[in-house]
Design a protein around this motif. Sequence first.
Motif, PDB file in Angstrom:
ATOM      1  N   TYR A   1      -9.177   8.029  -1.134  1.00  5.69           N
ATOM      2  CA  TYR A   1      -8.838   7.356   0.123  1.00  5.69           C
ATOM      3  C   TYR A   1      -9.154   8.504   1.191  1.00  5.69           C
TER       4      TYR A   1
ATOM      5  N   ALA B   1      -0.844  13.454  -0.636  1.00  8.39           N
ATOM      6  CA  ALA B   1      -2.161  12.872  -0.218  1.00  8.39           C
ATOM      7  C   ALA B   1      -3.096  14.053  -0.877  1.00  8.39           C
TER       8      ALA B   1
ATOM      9  N   ARG C   1       0.694  -1.182   0.053  1.00  8.48           N
ATOM     10  CA  ARG C   1       0.018  -0.085   0.062  1.00  8.48           C
ATOM     11  C   ARG C   1       0.902   1.282  -0.049  1.00  8.48           C
ATOM     12  N   SER C   2       0.143   2.429  -0.329  1.00  7.34           N
ATOM     13  CA  SER C   2       1.059   3.679  -0.183  1.00  7.34           C
ATOM     14  C   SER C   2       1.132   4.009   1.114  1.00  7.34           C
TER      15      SER C   2
ATOM     16  N   LYS D   1       4.866  16.720  -2.547  1.00  6.92           N
ATOM     17  CA  LYS D   1       3.339  16.958  -2.162  1.00  6.92           C
ATOM     18  C   LYS D   1       2.643  15.624  -1.940  1.00  6.92           C
TER      19      LYS D   1
ATOM     20  N   ILE E   1       4.684   6.201  -3.897  1.00  2.00           N
ATOM     21  CA  ILE E   1       5.488   6.551  -5.411  1.00  2.00           C
ATOM     22  C   ILE E   1       4.875   7.904  -5.384  1.00  2.00           C
ATOM     23  N   ILE E   2       5.473   9.088  -5.641  1.00  3.06           N
ATOM     24  CA  ILE E   2       5.232  10.379  -5.785  1.00  3.06           C
ATOM     25  C   ILE E   2       5.519  11.115  -7.050  1.00  3.06           C
ATOM     26  N   MET E   3       4.614  11.669  -7.553  1.00  3.32           N
ATOM     27  CA  MET E   3       4.835  12.321  -8.824  1.00  3.32           C
ATOM     28  C   MET E   3       4.782  13.807  -8.752  1.00  3.32           C
ATOM     29  N   SER E   4       3.812  14.201  -7.817  1.00  4.84           N
ATOM     30  CA  SER E   4       3.660  15.597  -7.473  1.00  4.84           C
ATOM     31  C   SER E   4       4.861  16.220  -6.775  1.00  4.84           C
TER      32      SER E   4
ATOM     33  N   ARG F   1       2.502   6.839   3.915  1.00  8.49           N
ATOM     34  CA  ARG F   1       2.640   8.321   3.956  1.00  8.49           C
ATOM     35  C   ARG F   1       3.340   8.577   5.290  1.00  8.49           C
TER      36      ARG F   1
ATOM     37  N   LYS G   1     -11.142   0.427  -3.315  1.00 11.36           N
ATOM     38  CA  LYS G   1     -10.811  -0.329  -4.608  1.00 11.36           C
ATOM     39  C   LYS G   1     -12.041  -0.548  -5.305  1.00 11.36           C
TER      40      LYS G   1
HETATM   41  C1  LIG Z   1       2.118   7.467 -10.680  1.00  9.45           C
HETATM   42  C2  LIG Z   1       1.460   7.553  -9.320  1.00  9.45           C
HETATM   43  C3  LIG Z   1       1.812   8.965  -8.803  1.00  9.45           C
HETATM   44  C4  LIG Z   1       1.503   9.137  -7.606  1.00  9.45           C
HETATM   45  N1  LIG Z   1       1.751  10.384  -7.024  1.00  9.45           N
HETATM   46  C5  LIG Z   1       1.432  10.706  -5.806  1.00  9.45           C
HETATM   47  C6  LIG Z   1       1.888  11.931  -5.027  1.00  9.45           C
HETATM   48  O1  LIG Z   1       2.086  12.634  -5.651  1.00  9.45           O
HETATM   49  N2  LIG Z   1       1.444  11.951  -3.796  1.00  9.45           N
HETATM   50  C7  LIG Z   1       0.960  11.226  -2.858  1.00  9.45           C
HETATM   51  O2  LIG Z   1       1.095  11.286  -1.747  1.00  9.45           O
HETATM   52  N3  LIG Z   1       0.673   9.964  -3.425  1.00  9.45           N
HETATM   53  C8  LIG Z   1       1.083   9.554  -4.777  1.00  9.45           C
HETATM   54  N4  LIG Z   1       0.437   8.475  -5.392  1.00  9.45           N
HETATM   55  C9  LIG Z   1       0.014   7.382  -4.451  1.00  9.45           C
HETATM   56  C10 LIG Z   1      -1.465   7.032  -4.996  1.00  9.45           C
HETATM   57  O3  LIG Z   1      -2.199   8.129  -4.304  1.00  9.45           O
HETATM   58  C11 LIG Z   1      -1.844   5.766  -4.280  1.00  9.45           C
HETATM   59  O4  LIG Z   1      -1.427   4.768  -4.994  1.00  9.45           O
HETATM   60  C12 LIG Z   1      -3.604   5.479  -4.481  1.00  9.45           C
HETATM   61  O5  LIG Z   1      -3.990   6.302  -3.407  1.00  9.45           O
HETATM   62  C13 LIG Z   1      -3.757   4.098  -3.984  1.00  9.45           C
HETATM   63  O6  LIG Z   1      -3.336   3.739  -2.612  1.00  9.45           O
HETATM   64  P1  LIG Z   1      -2.474   2.376  -2.949  1.00  9.45           P
HETATM   65  O7  LIG Z   1      -1.208   2.632  -3.450  1.00  9.45           O
HETATM   66  O8  LIG Z   1      -2.311   2.039  -1.133  1.00  9.45           O
HETATM   67  O9  LIG Z   1      -3.336   1.285  -3.525  1.00  9.45           O
HETATM   68  C14 LIG Z   1       0.961   8.009  -6.715  1.00  9.45           C
HETATM   69  C15 LIG Z   1       0.572   6.838  -7.229  1.00  9.45           C
HETATM   70  C16 LIG Z   1       1.046   6.423  -8.351  1.00  9.45           C
HETATM   71  C17 LIG Z   1       1.133   5.263  -9.089  1.00  9.45           C
END
Ligand SMILES: Cc1cc2nc3c(=O)[nH]c(=O)nc-3n(C[C@H](O)[C@H](O)[C@H](O)COP(=O)(O)O)c2cc1C
Length: 187
Positions: free
Chosen positions: A167, A67, A11-12, A65, A122-125, A14, A179
């Motif tokens: 979320y 969530a 899971r993501s 950045k 994973i963070i793209m922002s 933070r 999901k």
């Molecule tokens: C390409 C990508 C970019 C993401 N960018 C961010 C981000 O900038 N900041 C953040 O807090 N989470 C980011 N996430 C995490 C997503 O928010 C997270 O995968 C989604 O909420 C689903 O939660 P899970 O990973 O537990 O399934 C990113 C995930 C992906 C795959």
Amino acid sequence: MRFSKLVLETRSIRRFKQSVRLSRENIFKFVDSARLAPNAANLQVLRFSAVTSENNCERIFPALKWAGYLEEWTGPEEGEKPAAYIVIHAPDEEKPYTKMDVGIAAAYIVLSAREAGYGSCIIMSFDCGIISEAVDTPENYRPQLVIALGVSGEEVILETALKDIRYWRDELGIHHVPKLKLEEIIT
Ligand SMILES: Cc1cc2nc3c(=O)[nH]c(=O)nc-3n(C[C@H](O)[C@H](O)[C@H](O)COP(=O)(O)O)c2cc1C
């Protein structure tokens, strides 16, 4: 660990146990999984930076950045910040496959980290200027994703999405991730 369990557990995350640091060997193992991942025409164009020292982690953190859906939350507090990062770089001159390669590499890294007992996000922002300066971005490359890493300091629950896919956090601080059902995504 069985793959299905690994997927459920990846899971993501933070909020981390910031004091539990990761070694560079840990990080290199995760990058090694990305090295072996499928990639377009086996060109292997991606490059990776590992950030483990507290000093360098401090330089990365302000660029991130967290969530977007949790509007009230300003991000991990002191003591909860990530203990390491991997930055994925791709060539400036973007090809149609570039972002796909980046996504696959990131997936391999977070699964590999989870298998070793670490949480990730994973963070793209992020502020590209800060990240480029904080790590050795190769010439003619650009940071594409930052992966935050560390021992998880939070509980995350998967649930079935009803109407809302955003979320959310409950009053105990538990993070919930809705999901869609399998039948909703198979066309
Ligand atoms: C390409 C990508 C970019 C993401 N960018 C961010 C981000 O900038 N900041 C953040 O807090 N989470 C980011 N996430 C995490 C997503 O928010 C997270 O995968 C989604 O909420 C689903 O939660 P899970 O990973 O537990 O399934 C990113 C995930 C992906 C795959």
